[in-house]
Enzyme design. Structure first.
Site, PDB file in Angstrom:
ATOM      1  N   ASN A  91      -0.962   2.067   5.632  1.00 25.42           N
ATOM      2  CA  ASN A  91      -0.077   1.035   5.097  1.00 25.42           C
ATOM      3  C   ASN A  91       0.353   0.183   6.276  1.00 25.42           C
ATOM      4  OD1 ASN A  91       3.300   1.005   3.696  1.00 25.42           O
ATOM      5  ND2 ASN A  91       1.751  -0.558   3.700  1.00 25.42           N
ATOM      6  N   GLY A  92      -0.030  -1.094   6.251  1.00 23.48           N
ATOM      7  CA  GLY A  92       0.354  -1.974   7.351  1.00 23.48           C
ATOM      8  C   GLY A  92      -0.757  -2.943   7.656  1.00 23.48           C
ATOM      9  N   CYS A 142       0.876  -1.172   0.000  1.00 27.31           N
ATOM     10  CA  CYS A 142       0.000   0.000   0.000  1.00 27.31           C
ATOM     11  C   CYS A 142       0.908   1.215   0.000  1.00 27.31           C
ATOM     12  CB  CYS A 142      -0.940   0.147   1.203  1.00 27.31           C
ATOM     13  SG  CYS A 142      -2.310  -1.031   1.218  1.00 27.31           S
ATOM     14  N   GLY A 190       0.615  -0.816  -4.797  1.00 27.52           N
ATOM     15  CA  GLY A 190      -0.759  -1.306  -4.719  1.00 27.52           C
ATOM     16  C   GLY A 190      -1.516  -0.955  -5.982  1.00 27.52           C
ATOM     17  N   TYR A 233      12.605  -5.890  -2.130  1.00 24.01           N
ATOM     18  CA  TYR A 233      11.635  -5.990  -3.220  1.00 24.01           C
ATOM     19  C   TYR A 233      10.636  -4.839  -3.335  1.00 24.01           C
ATOM     20  CZ  TYR A 233       7.488  -7.756  -5.703  1.00 24.01           C
ATOM     21  OH  TYR A 233       6.431  -7.885  -6.539  1.00 24.01           O
TER      22      TYR A 233
END
Ligand code: SF4
Length: 455
Positions: free
Chosen positions: A104-105, A2, A30, A245
């Site tokens: 985000n998480g 995200c 995302g 990544y």
């Protein structure tokens, strides 16, 4: 995954467009849904939808949602299904005003918190953990100021939460005390921006001020920016996979260049597991930087064995296995001229399920490679992530119950080698205590039911 952003812009007509550009630079984080919320005339104006940013927003929509402050989100689902109700930012209206939240998480204690709130007769419109955060925050804001409310929020939440929020006309960024997911702040002639990665700050011509530190909030109000320490922790748990990544290589996260970290991973990998070969090739795109490092260290020339179709999304972040397998064939093709009769080393950043890697080895063999050697720029992923990445069960992970030799056989590679954990730490340049390494070690930085905690 995200991506989250926030903008204060002194030209109201530009705010939503700058937010769009920030999100566009974070599209790799995302691709399932996107949304922007702006604050104007005491109202939050929200537009969100399923799909890529350019599918969700048109010029006309961006013209309609104006205001000087905004937040935005691109989503990849972890908790909560991939559906429009779960798209973000999420909006909560209460006596405290209008609050929009982008997250985000992933919360480890989501269900416990949700049940508690439901028992207090709170109604939920989504099945996303972000709504728990929004509801709790709106509760706290009835009684406390922003800083105290964030401190209360931090006491309640367990897990990873990097947030951008609109609290009425204020833009607030907040990072959990372990700092799992990144957040940084930039300054431009039009105002201020907050974003998950610095590549977004670069994209709108802003200058990186600094990262938001773990446990810190940044509050932006009418062209004034303030950093406030909210929560203390004696350790950090920066997600090492941002460097392996997730993040774009042109980003700088917590003071470290992602490009440099990946290049180091390739160099160290070449030292640890050199093999006689004719060419080194990456698995495009995320393996490119590590494979260049591998080539430079080993002296074996870098040549493309595979070409990517740039219009297909990342296979790793498609939510269903069926789609994932299908998209591999659409995504890459072997370059027969470069691999025929050659000993080829393929370098990838990581192996999650192994399905993509197996198909790629097969593809390169079919194109005439004499030998195919596989090198991985990270240690084996042996355990699930509970902090925002979709690799939630051990069964899905090829390395959770198999030796390197067993994986080699499954991939049908001539040799297979992973980067060591020490090699990874050297490559990223952080101390072990500063990173989350849970998916590589099975030791978690916070209490997760049924898992071992590294304290
Ligand atoms: S478990 Fe792995 S992917 Fe998840 S936050 Fe930790 S390092 Fe990142």
């Amino acid at each position: 995954m995200c991506g989250v952003v926030g903008v204060y812009c002194n030209d109201e007509n530009l705010t939503s467009k700058i937010t769009y550009y920030l999100l566009f630079s974070l599209q790799h984080r995302g691709q399932e849904s996107a949304g922007i919320a702006t604050f104007h005339n005491n109202m939050v104006h929200l537009h969100k939808g399923m799909g890529l940013l350019n599918e969700v927003f048109s010029q006309e929509i961006l013209n309609r949602i104006n205001g000087s402050s905004a937040i935005g989100h691109v989503r990849y689902s972890t908790t909560g299904e991939s559906k429009i109700e779960n798209a973000q930012p999420l909006l909560v209206k209460s006596k405290a005003g209008m609050i929009a939240v982008a997250h985000n998480g992933n919360l480890v204690n989501y269900w416990g918190l949700r049940m508690k709130l439901e028992n207090e007769s709170r109604v939920f419109l989504t099945d996303s953990d972000t709504e728990v955060i929004a509801q709790l925050l709106s509760n706290y804001l009835l009684k406390y100021g922003i800083q105290e409310s964030l401190a209360k929020l931090d006491e309640a939440l367990i897990g990873s939460y990097t947030l951008t929020m609109l609290i009425n006309d204020k833009i607030v960024g907040f990072r959990d005390p372990l700092g799992f997911k990144p957040l940084c702040v930039g300054e431009a002639d039009f105002g201020y921006v907050i974003a998950s990665e610095s590549c977004a700050i670069d994209a709108v011509g802003a200058k990186l001020i600094r990262d938001v530190k773990p446990g810190e909030a940044v509050i932006i109000e009418t062209n004034n920016v303030e950093f406030v320490k909210i929560a203390k922790s004696n350790k950090k748990a920066l997600c090492v996979f941002e460097y392996i990544y997730f993040a774009r290589p042109d980003s700088i996260i917590d003071g470290k260049s992602v490009y440099e970290a990946r290049h180091n991973m390739g160099r160290i990998l070449a030292k640890e597991s050199y093999v006689e070969a004719d060419i080194i090739s990456s698995i495009p795109d995320s393996g490119i930087t590590a494979s260049i490092g591998f080539s430079q260290e080993s002296g074996i020339p870098y040549l493309e064995a595979l070409i990517k179709n740039r219009y297909v999304g990342r296979t790793f972040i498609m939510p269903e296995q069926k789609l994932r397998e299908f998209s591999v064939k659409l995504k890459v093709n072997a370059v027969r001229r470069n691999v025929e009769g050659k000993r080829v080393v393929l370098v990838d950043d990581s192996i999650v399920r192994g399905t993509t890697s197996r198909k790629i080895v097969e593809m390169v063999r079919k194109a005439g490679a004499k030998e195919v050697h596989f090198r991985v720029g990270s240690p084996p992923i042996i355990a699930p992530c509970y902090f925002g990445i979709d690799m939630s069960t051990r069964e899905e992970l090829i390395a959770s119950s198999r030796s390197v030799e067993e994986i080699r056989k499954m991939l049908n590679a001539d040799t297979l080698a992973y980067l060591s954990l020490d090699g990874l730490l050297k490559a990223v340049g952080f101390d072990r205590k500063e990173l989350c390494l849970a998916c590589l070690t099975s030791l978690y930085p916070v209490e997760v039911p049924g898992e071992r905690c590294c304290g």
